[in-house]
Design an enzyme around this catalytic site. Structure first.
Site, PDB file in Angstrom:
ATOM      1  N   HIS A 139       0.870  -1.166   0.000  1.00  0.00           N
ATOM      2  CA  HIS A 139       0.000   0.000   0.000  1.00  0.00           C
ATOM      3  C   HIS A 139       0.907   1.215   0.000  1.00  0.00           C
ATOM      4  O   HIS A 139       1.718   1.393   0.893  1.00  0.00           O
ATOM      5  CB  HIS A 139      -0.915   0.039   1.226  1.00  0.00           C
ATOM      6  CG  HIS A 139      -1.812   1.233   1.214  1.00  0.00           C
ATOM      7  ND1 HIS A 139      -3.035   1.216   0.606  1.00  0.00           N
ATOM      8  CD2 HIS A 139      -1.634   2.489   1.682  1.00  0.00           C
ATOM      9  CE1 HIS A 139      -3.587   2.421   0.719  1.00  0.00           C
ATOM     10  NE2 HIS A 139      -2.747   3.213   1.374  1.00  0.00           N
ATOM     11  N   CYS A 140       0.797   2.040  -1.009  1.00  0.00           N
ATOM     12  CA  CYS A 140       1.665   3.213  -1.138  1.00  0.00           C
ATOM     13  C   CYS A 140       0.897   4.455  -0.689  1.00  0.00           C
ATOM     14  O   CYS A 140      -0.030   4.891  -1.373  1.00  0.00           O
ATOM     15  CB  CYS A 140       2.130   3.378  -2.584  1.00  0.00           C
ATOM     16  SG  CYS A 140       3.262   4.763  -2.782  1.00  0.00           S
TER      17      CYS A 140
END
Length: 186
Positions: A139-140
């Site tokens: 998850h960025c």
């Protein structure tokens, strides 16, 4: 498809737009007059490519696997919950796996207790987005979305184009400083 915590995404957009704006205001005109008028064009093209890749990554589906319907979840729960655990309200069964055969090879599928599904290999549950994502990478927070099967190429294009834009702006700023110093300007 954006996650609930979008503050860092807005910060990312502000950093990119702010840095590029400062470049166009202070350096681009000087370099276009002294070196070549192609510099603003290249900067503009790189900026548009970076922003389009960022927005495409942020607003595309990373490969979210749909949750089970209530009927599907009830059926799966009946299959995996042991009968003696039904009297304890705090009991959570250990992680379950299911083995299926794909192209003649046995493949283990893990069960997600949140989504109530057996998820495919390389899929993981993202605690921030609260979804199972196929071929989950990470998850960025900078793009405000998970990076997975369906948006990995856009994420890669964003990272590469951002690197090109940063190097281009750095080279132009250094060139501007060198030209100013050699001419005795401030």
């Amino acid at each position: 498809m954006m996650a609930r915590k979008m503050g860092i995404f807005y910060f990312t957009v502000t950093l990119i737009v702010g840095t590029t704006t400062l470049f166009f205001v202070f350096d681009c005109q000087f370099l276009a007059e002294r070196i070549t008028p192609v510099i603003p064009v290249v900067g503009g093209v790189l900026f548009v490519f970076v922003m389009s890749a960022l927005l495409r990554t942020s607003f595309s589906d990373p490969g979210v696997i749909p949750r089970a319907t209530a009927d599907e979840a009830a059926d799966i729960e009946r299959q995996i919950v042991p009968s003696n655990a039904s009297n304890s309200p705090t009991y959570r069964p250990p992680p379950r796996t299911k083995e299926v055969v794909v192209r003649g090879q046995p493949v283990k599928l893990k069960y997600c207790f949140t989504c109530k599904i057996f998820r495919p290999p390389r899929a993981s549950h993202c605690s921030i987005c609260d979804n199972c994502v196929d071929r989950f990478d990470h998850h960025c927070p900078w793009v405000g979305n998970c990076v997975g099967k369906r948006n990995y190429r856009y994420f890669y294009m964003f990272i590469v184009s951002l690197a090109f834009l940063c190097v281009f702006i750095l080279a132009c700023v250094v060139t501007h400083l060198i030209l100013c110093k050699s001419n005795g300007e401030r």
